[in-house]
Design an enzyme around this catalytic site. Structure first.
Site, PDB file in Angstrom:
ATOM      1  N   GLY A  11     -11.775  18.774   1.889  1.00 17.20           N
ATOM      2  CA  GLY A  11     -11.707  17.620   1.013  1.00 17.20           C
ATOM      3  C   GLY A  11     -12.000  17.589  -0.087  1.00 17.20           C
ATOM      4  N   ASP A  12     -11.890  16.268  -0.911  1.00 20.74           N
ATOM      5  CA  ASP A  12     -12.790  16.443  -2.170  1.00 20.74           C
ATOM      6  C   ASP A  12     -12.197  17.660  -2.899  1.00 20.74           C
ATOM      7  OD1 ASP A  12     -14.043  13.813  -1.300  1.00 20.74           O
ATOM      8  OD2 ASP A  12     -15.676  15.579  -0.727  1.00 20.74           O
ATOM      9  N   LYS A  15      -7.541  15.608  -4.636  1.00 19.21           N
ATOM     10  CA  LYS A  15      -6.323  15.114  -4.485  1.00 19.21           C
ATOM     11  C   LYS A  15      -5.036  14.174  -4.272  1.00 19.21           C
ATOM     12  CE  LYS A  15      -7.376  15.243   0.448  1.00 19.21           C
ATOM     13  NZ  LYS A  15      -8.431  15.322  -0.114  1.00 19.21           N
ATOM     14  N   LYS A  17      -5.581  12.872  -7.662  1.00 19.10           N
ATOM     15  CA  LYS A  17      -5.349  12.964  -9.332  1.00 19.10           C
ATOM     16  C   LYS A  17      -4.269  13.516  -9.854  1.00 19.10           C
ATOM     17  CE  LYS A  17      -5.031  16.198 -12.696  1.00 19.10           C
ATOM     18  NZ  LYS A  17      -6.104  16.417 -14.229  1.00 19.10           N
ATOM     19  N   ALA A  38     -13.144   8.569   3.335  1.00 10.55           N
ATOM     20  CA  ALA A  38     -12.820   9.303   2.437  1.00 10.55           C
ATOM     21  C   ALA A  38     -12.964   8.461   1.321  1.00 10.55           C
ATOM     22  CB  ALA A  38     -11.877  10.990   2.660  1.00 10.55           C
ATOM     23  N   GLY A  39     -12.644   9.306   0.126  1.00  7.16           N
ATOM     24  CA  GLY A  39     -12.103   7.844  -0.826  1.00  7.16           C
ATOM     25  C   GLY A  39     -11.139   9.071  -1.785  1.00  7.16           C
ATOM     26  N   HIS A  40     -10.569   8.605  -2.891  1.00  4.40           N
ATOM     27  CA  HIS A  40      -9.723   9.592  -3.943  1.00  4.40           C
ATOM     28  C   HIS A  40     -10.624   9.264  -5.236  1.00  4.40           C
ATOM     29  CE1 HIS A  40      -7.161  11.723  -1.559  1.00  4.40           C
ATOM     30  NE2 HIS A  40      -6.179  10.539  -1.444  1.00  4.40           N
ATOM     31  N   THR A 127     -19.416   8.676   8.487  1.00  2.00           N
ATOM     32  CA  THR A 127     -19.354   7.608   7.200  1.00  2.00           C
ATOM     33  C   THR A 127     -19.399   6.329   7.293  1.00  2.00           C
ATOM     34  OG1 THR A 127     -16.851   7.720   7.124  1.00  2.00           O
ATOM     35  CG2 THR A 127     -18.022   9.074   5.193  1.00  2.00           C
ATOM     36  N   THR A 301     -17.088   7.675  -1.503  1.00  2.00           N
ATOM     37  CA  THR A 301     -17.411   5.864  -0.218  1.00  2.00           C
ATOM     38  C   THR A 301     -18.817   6.184  -0.515  1.00  2.00           C
ATOM     39  OG1 THR A 301     -15.162   7.016   0.640  1.00  2.00           O
ATOM     40  CG2 THR A 301     -16.979   5.140   1.717  1.00  2.00           C
ATOM     41  N   THR A 302     -19.450   6.970  -0.270  1.00  2.00           N
ATOM     42  CA  THR A 302     -21.128   6.975   0.375  1.00  2.00           C
ATOM     43  C   THR A 302     -21.786   7.146  -0.571  1.00  2.00           C
ATOM     44  OG1 THR A 302     -21.046   9.534   1.061  1.00  2.00           O
ATOM     45  CG2 THR A 302     -20.577   7.866   2.465  1.00  2.00           C
TER      46      THR A 302
HETATM   47  P1  GDP Z   1     -10.167  13.990  -3.430  1.00  2.00           P
HETATM   48  O1  GDP Z   1     -10.639  13.069  -1.955  1.00  2.00           O
HETATM   49  O2  GDP Z   1      -9.054  14.923  -3.177  1.00  2.00           O
HETATM   50  O3  GDP Z   1      -8.661  13.054  -4.170  1.00  2.00           O
HETATM   51  O4  GDP Z   1     -11.536  14.562  -4.595  1.00  2.00           O
HETATM   52  P2  GDP Z   1     -11.997  13.128  -4.957  1.00  2.00           P
HETATM   53  O5  GDP Z   1     -11.449  12.191  -6.055  1.00  2.00           O
HETATM   54  O6  GDP Z   1     -13.250  13.289  -4.500  1.00  2.00           O
HETATM   55  O7  GDP Z   1     -12.910  14.367  -6.286  1.00  2.00           O
HETATM   56  C1  GDP Z   1     -12.372  15.132  -7.005  1.00  2.00           C
HETATM   57  C2  GDP Z   1     -12.398  14.438  -8.167  1.00  2.00           C
HETATM   58  O8  GDP Z   1     -12.977  14.946  -8.929  1.00  2.00           O
HETATM   59  C3  GDP Z   1     -12.873  13.292  -8.918  1.00  2.00           C
HETATM   60  O9  GDP Z   1     -13.867  12.891  -9.417  1.00  2.00           O
HETATM   61  C4  GDP Z   1     -11.273  13.297  -9.680  1.00  2.00           C
HETATM   62  O10 GDP Z   1     -11.818  12.792 -11.340  1.00  2.00           O
HETATM   63  C5  GDP Z   1     -12.743  14.757 -10.964  1.00  2.00           C
HETATM   64  N1  GDP Z   1     -11.223  15.654 -10.817  1.00  2.00           N
HETATM   65  C6  GDP Z   1     -10.218  15.992 -10.536  1.00  2.00           C
HETATM   66  N2  GDP Z   1     -10.020  17.314 -11.100  1.00  2.00           N
HETATM   67  C7  GDP Z   1     -10.593  17.501 -12.187  1.00  2.00           C
HETATM   68  C8  GDP Z   1     -11.043  18.552 -12.726  1.00  2.00           C
HETATM   69  O11 GDP Z   1      -9.322  19.812 -12.999  1.00  2.00           O
HETATM   70  N3  GDP Z   1     -11.765  18.933 -13.592  1.00  2.00           N
HETATM   71  C9  GDP Z   1     -12.269  18.208 -13.461  1.00  2.00           C
HETATM   72  N4  GDP Z   1     -14.097  18.370 -14.253  1.00  2.00           N
HETATM   73  N5  GDP Z   1     -12.648  17.110 -12.794  1.00  2.00           N
HETATM   74  C10 GDP Z   1     -11.261  16.833 -11.767  1.00  2.00           C
END
Ligand code: GDP
Length: 425
Positions: A11-12, A15, A17, A38-40, A127, A301-302
């Site tokens: 995770g994280d 996805k 973005k 979980a969060g994006h 969580t 999230t946390t």
């Molecule tokens: P998800 O749960 O898979 O959507 O991932 P998260 O959102 O929890 O974590 C991804 C983190 O990395 C977020 O803070 C995004 O803004 C950041 N992020 C995504 N792609 C990139 C990248 O290519 N470069 C950087 N520096 N940050 C990124």
């Protein structure tokens, strides 16, 4: 056609973005599993947002955002989240909620907390969003489907049965306050009133959309290694994180999923307990955590600090294979620009034997990483738009990983923004 955006790792991976970016050319975005656990994180022209329940397509006005039947739907959180984005001037998104989605109840959240408390040191690092108790009830067939909110007779009778069984545990196992059927019924009425305008026969809606040639994006939560069947059981989540489950959790034909974009991060991070072979510690980990993601690797999230590690070819090869990957989106590569040398885990040493195939948990726990060190590129690659313009050592890193995992890296993300992307054919 249907595309899925899923994670290869824990995770994280970024996805959110990638979904936000691909949503530009999609008509419908569907969340098909998981809940608000979980969060994006998404950065776009409206600002920076942490979404837990809403699909990542809510920032476009041409898209419809759907909560599929496979999701653990926390109705108050859904509405708080809608408010949090409209408060920041994002236009009210078009949202549909499956009439077959099930509802996270207040007692699921309580049971999650009580059980982690009871387990103490042996806890799962949940969580505490109620996800495990929610899915347990779903498969024990005592959950509440959204459609049931509109059947008053059924509800009245069901809340009594629910309280009877839950109160046994509350009284004798957890020694906590008991549930009251009247109060529960009132809560369900408030949920019904909140969700009523959005309820939809989602599988039929998607079926018709497919016939009309619409583009549907399935948005996964977490990654392969958190899948309850194929992940690091029992330190997994409670619903399948695989693209294949997208067909079930959205209600579409399996063969309609034509493209699987598996998001794979250029280094590793994980939250919660469980084996993590390429994990690093101390100052080395702190520095990567500080520089990682967009403003540090801390849970969306946390707020918990994430565990950090080097890229793991063994886990990622498996992670991509189980997703049925057609494209790999390789993310957060820009973060590694500070390193002179970049270690990569290329094998697992288990009892003196090296393997490149991801093992079951009992063997995984014995695995020691076999590391190979690649030269770093020592510069900032943000802003680069063409693959050829990346430094040679950076391209070598990408091509090395691609060869090890055996799936084509067609997108490289070099920054958190929507446009920080390099396409590669
Ligand atoms: P998800 O749960 O898979 O959507 O991932 P998260 O959102 O929890 O974590 C991804 C983190 O990395 C977020 O803070 C995004 O803004 C950041 N992020 C995504 N792609 C990139 C990248 O290519 N470069 C950087 N520096 N940050 C990124």
């Amino acid at each position: 056609m249907v595309k899925a955006v899923v994670g290869a790792n824990w995770g994280d991976e970024g996805k959110g973005k990638i979904t936000d970016m691909l949503a530009k050319d999609a008509d419908i975005i569907v969340r098909f599993q998981g809940g608000a656990n979980a969060g994006h994180t998404i950065v776009n022209n409206y600002g920076k947002f942490a979404l837990h329940t809403l699909p990542s397509g809510v920032f476009y006005d041409h898209t419809t955002s759907i909560i599929g039947n496979g999701v653990a739907l926390n109705i108050p959180i859904l509405f708080e989240e809608i408010k949090s984005i409209t408060d920041k001037n994002v236009p009210m998104p078009k949202i549909l909620v499956s009439n077959r989605a099930q509802i996270v109840m207040p007692y699921h959240i309580l049971f999650d907390q009580y059980e982690e408390e009871r387990l103490g040191k042996a806890s799962f690092g949940s969580t505490k969003s109620g996800i495990a108790p929610f899915y347990s009830d779903k498969y024990a067939k005592i959950g509440y489907q959204v459609s049931e909110l509109f059947d008053e007779e059924l509800l009245k009778e069901k809340v009594v049965r629910t309280c009877e069984t839950k109160n046994v545990l509350l009284e004798h196992l957890y020694h906590k306050p008991l549930l009251d059927p009247d109060e529960l019924l009132e809560t369900l009425h408030s949920y019904r009133d909140m969700v009523a305008p959005y309820v939809c026969d989602v599988s039929l809606y998607l079926w018709n959309a497919l016939k009309e040639g619409k583009t549907i994006l399935l948005e996964g939560q977490l990654g392969t290694l958190k899948d309850p069947d194929h992940g690091i059981y029992p330190m997994v989540t409670s619903s399948s994180t695989l693209a294949a489950y997208g067909a079930i959790g959205a209600g579409i034909p399996a063969q309609s999923i034509e493209q699987v974009v598996t998001v794979c991060k250029a280094y590793s991070s994980a939250v919660g307990a469980g084996a993590f072979v390429s994990e690093i510690f101390g100052e080395e980990a702190d520095e990567l955590r500080r520089r990682g993601g967009d403003g540090g690797e801390f849970g969306a999230t946390t707020g918990r600090p994430r565990r950090m590690g080097w890229f793991d070819c063994v886990a990622s090869k498996y992670g991509c294979r189980m997703q049925g990957t057609t494209d790999v989106a390789f993310t957060v590569l820009d973060v590694l620009g500070y390193l002179d040398e970049i270690p990569v885990c290329v094998g697992y040493d288990i009892d003196g034997e090296v393997t490149t195939e991801f093992p079951v948990t009992s063997r995984l726990e014995k695995a020691k990483p076999v590391l190979k060190t690649l030269p770093g590129w020592k510069c900032d690659i943000r802003g680069i738009k063409k693959y050829e313009d990346l430094p040679e050592n950076c391209r070598n890193y990408i091509e090395f990983v691609e060869k090890e995992i055996g799936f084509p890296i067609t997108m490289i993300s070099n920054g958190p923004g929507r446009d920080d992307i390099i396409y590669r054919s």
